[in-house]
Write a protein that holds these residues in place. Structure first.
Motif, PDB file in Angstrom:
ATOM      1  N   GLU A 144      54.345  87.811 -51.174  1.00  0.00           N
ATOM      2  CA  GLU A 144      53.647  87.215 -51.492  1.00  0.00           C
ATOM      3  C   GLU A 144      52.534  86.288 -49.914  1.00  0.00           C
ATOM      4  N   VAL A 145      53.743  86.351 -49.196  1.00  0.00           N
ATOM      5  CA  VAL A 145      53.348  85.505 -47.751  1.00  0.00           C
ATOM      6  C   VAL A 145      52.325  86.596 -47.435  1.00  0.00           C
ATOM      7  N   GLY A 146      52.640  87.905 -47.153  1.00  0.00           N
ATOM      8  CA  GLY A 146      52.188  89.348 -46.988  1.00  0.00           C
ATOM      9  C   GLY A 146      50.052  89.322 -47.266  1.00  0.00           C
ATOM     10  N   ARG A 147      49.965  88.594 -48.360  1.00  0.00           N
ATOM     11  CA  ARG A 147      48.998  88.183 -49.280  1.00  0.00           C
ATOM     12  C   ARG A 147      48.920  86.871 -48.559  1.00  0.00           C
ATOM     13  N   VAL A 148      48.633  86.012 -48.206  1.00  0.00           N
ATOM     14  CA  VAL A 148      48.143  84.832 -47.205  1.00  0.00           C
ATOM     15  C   VAL A 148      48.264  84.760 -45.801  1.00  0.00           C
ATOM     16  N   LYS A 149      49.523  85.044 -44.661  1.00  0.00           N
ATOM     17  CA  LYS A 149      49.310  84.992 -44.141  1.00  0.00           C
ATOM     18  C   LYS A 149      48.611  85.275 -42.785  1.00  0.00           C
ATOM     19  N   PRO A 150      48.308  85.282 -41.863  1.00  0.00           N
ATOM     20  CA  PRO A 150      46.798  85.297 -41.080  1.00  0.00           C
ATOM     21  C   PRO A 150      47.279  86.869 -40.850  1.00  0.00           C
ATOM     22  N   LEU A 151      45.983  87.724 -40.560  1.00  0.00           N
ATOM     23  CA  LEU A 151      46.244  89.343 -40.361  1.00  0.00           C
ATOM     24  C   LEU A 151      46.830  89.287 -39.029  1.00  0.00           C
ATOM     25  N   ARG A 152      46.395  88.528 -38.521  1.00  0.00           N
ATOM     26  CA  ARG A 152      47.091  89.125 -36.651  1.00  0.00           C
ATOM     27  C   ARG A 152      48.651  89.285 -36.340  1.00  0.00           C
ATOM     28  N   GLU A 153      49.431  87.742 -37.616  1.00  0.00           N
ATOM     29  CA  GLU A 153      50.685  87.319 -37.363  1.00  0.00           C
ATOM     30  C   GLU A 153      51.855  88.800 -38.097  1.00  0.00           C
ATOM     31  N   HIS A 154      52.858  89.213 -37.283  1.00  0.00           N
ATOM     32  CA  HIS A 154      53.575  89.939 -37.699  1.00  0.00           C
ATOM     33  C   HIS A 154      55.048  89.025 -38.232  1.00  0.00           C
ATOM     34  N   MET A 155      55.193  89.218 -39.068  1.00  0.00           N
ATOM     35  CA  MET A 155      56.525  88.794 -39.484  1.00  0.00           C
ATOM     36  C   MET A 155      57.733  89.262 -40.076  1.00  0.00           C
ATOM     37  N   ARG A 156      58.704  89.213 -39.869  1.00  0.00           N
ATOM     38  CA  ARG A 156      60.445  89.972 -40.111  1.00  0.00           C
ATOM     39  C   ARG A 156      61.060  88.093 -41.446  1.00  0.00           C
ATOM     40  N   LEU A 157      62.251  88.643 -42.449  1.00  0.00           N
ATOM     41  CA  LEU A 157      62.718  87.694 -42.671  1.00  0.00           C
ATOM     42  C   LEU A 157      64.235  87.653 -42.513  1.00  0.00           C
TER      43      LEU A 157
END
Length: 216
Positions: free
Chosen positions: A142-155
């Protein structure tokens, strides 16, 4: 009924027009478009009409109504920090967002962590649904659906030791699915040297927490 069709309209076209004209005679509840009063069995259809990105039949009725009621507002700020924090608040009130420039030490640019505490502030283990892999995967998706496109995420599933003795964290390499996944590949110089998934996420070494570098 006054027809708007031209004189040479086919019988099929005239039948469609006549059938469509009868739609106004179909009775419908007056509160059908209100997420808070709409009959619960019709909420999925209202959610579809308001472009709710995600729908889970296992949600409580209240969660479903809130998802529908906040859909338009969420679309207005989609792709911002606020949109990520809104999604996190829907999952867990203890989950928080830490951007790269807020981390100590600083993380690489255009990254952020989602911190999910496994122990609450009073030292109680936060087990149950929060500790399941399915819950973590739902947050990632769900975070992947709304996060800025250029931002990389980790949990980061965080376990704070009693008495602030230390901190342990389980780092999980993140991948996510988007319909426009081809648009999410980040080709900026900062990331060009790292191995990336097909979604543009740098591949992280689970043991060291560093990204896999293609340079010798």
């Amino acid at each position: 009924m006054n027809s708007l069709l031209p004189p040479n309209a086919t019988r099929f076209e005239r039948a469609l027009e006549a059938g469509g004209a009868r739609i106004v005679d179909v009775a419908s509840p007056p509160d059908l478009d209100d997420p808070m009063t709409c009959p619960v069995e019709l909420l999925p259809w209202l959610a579809w009409g308001l472009s709710v990105d995600t729908w889970d039949a296992d949600w409580s009725e209240q969660d479903k109504r809130v998802a529908v009621a906040t859909s338009i507002a969420l679309h207005r700020h989609k792709g911002t920090r606020l949109s990520v924090e809104t999604i996190l608040g829907r999952f867990d009130q203890l989950a928080r967002l830490v951007e790269w420039h807020e981390a100590q030490p600083r993380r690489p640019a255009h990254t952020f962590d989602v911190i999910l505490p496994m122990v609450t502030g009073d030292g109680v283990a936060a087990g149950g649904r929060r500790a399941t892999a399915a819950f973590a995967e739902s947050i990632i998706r769900e975070v992947g659906r709304v996060k800025p496109l250029r931002e990389h995420m980790r949990l980061v599933q965080q376990i704070a030791a009693a008495g602030a003795i230390g901190l342990q964290a389980v780092l999980r390499a993140i991948s996510y699915t988007r319909a426009d996944a081809l648009l999410t590949v980040d080709t900026s110089p900062d990331w060009a040297a790292y191995l990336q998934t097909e979604d543009g996420e740098p591949i992280e070494d689970g043991a060291t927490g560093t990204f896999l570098d293609t340079r010798p």
